[in-house]
Design a protein around this motif. Structure first.
Motif, short mmCIF file in Angstrom:
data_model
loop_
_atom_site.label_atom_id
_atom_site.label_comp_id
_atom_site.label_asym_id
_atom_site.label_seq_id
_atom_site.Cartn_x
_atom_site.Cartn_y
_atom_site.Cartn_z
N MET A 1 61.20 73.20 55.77
CA MET A 1 62.66 73.65 56.08
C MET A 1 62.74 75.08 56.48
N TYR A 2 61.67 75.69 56.79
CA TYR A 2 61.89 77.17 57.26
C TYR A 2 62.53 77.20 58.45
N PRO A 3 62.12 76.48 59.67
CA PRO A 3 62.85 76.61 60.85
C PRO A 3 64.63 76.12 60.61
N TYR A 4 64.87 75.35 59.95
CA TYR A 4 66.26 75.17 59.58
C TYR A 4 66.96 76.01 58.97
N PHE A 5 66.57 76.74 57.83
CA PHE A 5 67.13 77.84 57.09
C PHE A 5 66.98 78.91 57.96
N LEU A 6 66.06 79.17 59.02
CA LEU A 6 65.95 80.39 59.94
C LEU A 6 67.38 80.35 60.76
N HIS A 7 67.33 79.04 61.33
CA HIS A 7 68.21 78.92 62.57
C HIS A 7 69.67 78.89 61.81
N LEU A 8 69.81 78.38 60.69
CA LEU A 8 71.10 78.43 59.79
C LEU A 8 71.49 79.61 59.46
N LEU B 1 74.90 84.77 60.45
CA LEU B 1 75.09 86.01 60.87
C LEU B 1 75.98 86.13 62.12
N ALA B 2 75.56 85.50 63.04
CA ALA B 2 76.25 85.71 64.24
C ALA B 2 77.56 85.29 64.48
#
Length: 232
Positions: A7-14, A19-20
């Motif tokens: 799930m790391y990529p999803y958490f990173l993108h989220l 933040l943006a």
């Protein structure tokens, strides 16, 4: 945690999207409220509008925060500069190589460039330190000059804080966000992914990295020059 690694990529993108969204919302809100009167630091608008002790305390805390975090930001810069100047074989460094002992005894030992320790690099530790033979006053002088240079730049560009910061932000953000990731992905995966992914990497690298970064950098420099000329 091990079971959630996928799930790391999803958490990173989220996280990046949230933040943006927060930063964009704050920036847009400031311009919607104050228009062309928006200060480089939005807190300046708030203090001018409502000169309360609360906002003054916030300003003071921000200054304290910068003061306390400054050494942390300066430390890696000093390390890079000292390694570039004082390591063996460098401009002001000795002619001996400092390597970490790999015999389990610990400590640092000095060896000449022709020493057998460095002939087989696989047996040499990666730790490299500025030799003790380098005088402490030389290192302290470099640190003092670096701080004085930063103080001078801060005084010179005190009225162009945001624009001066945007120049370095543009350089750092362009390299970290739009140069290195596409280049690394192309280097490692160009033969394993669909050609459209490679085209997307090239698009990001060209449009956002080269064109966007160069445009932002040029506008930042132009704005600083124009403001300095108008203030004279």
């Amino acid at each position: 945690m091990v079971g959630n690694r996928h799930m790391y990529p999803y958490f990173l993108h989220l996280t990046i999207c949230i933040l943006a969204l927060i930063l964009s919302s704050l920036g847009i809100s400031g311009y919607l409220r104050y228009g062309h009167a928006t200060q480089q630091i939005i807190i300046a608008n708030l203090i001018e509008e409502n000169d309360s002790i609360f906002l003054t305390i916030i300003y003071t805390l921000i200054c304290i925060s910068v003061m306390l975090t400054y050494p942390l930001q300066l430390f890696p810069v000093i390390e890079v500069i000292e390694n570039a100047l004082f390591l063996p074989g460098k401009i002001f460094g000795p002619k001996t190589l400092v390597v970490e002992s790999v015999n389990g005894e610990g400590g640092i030992q000095e060896a000449s460039e022709t020493d057998s320790l460095i002939k087989d690099k696989s047996k040499v530790g990666l730790a490299v330190a500025v030799p003790k033979s380098v005088s402490a006053w030389k290192r302290n002088l470099i640190r003092l000059l670096l701080i004085c240079a930063e103080v001078g730049i801060a005084i010179l560009f005190k009225d162009q804080y945001a624009y001066f910061g945007s120049i370095f932000g543009t350089i750092g953000a362009s390299v970290l966000g739009y140069f290195l990731p596409p280049l690394i992905h192309i280097k490692l995966k160009r033969h394993q992914v669909w050609w459209g992914i490679t085209a997307l990497n090239v698009f990001l690298l060209t449009v956002f990295g080269v064109i966007g970064g160069s445009t932002s950098l040029g506008l930042g420099i132009k704005t600083i020059v124009d403001r300095m000329i108008n203030n004279q």
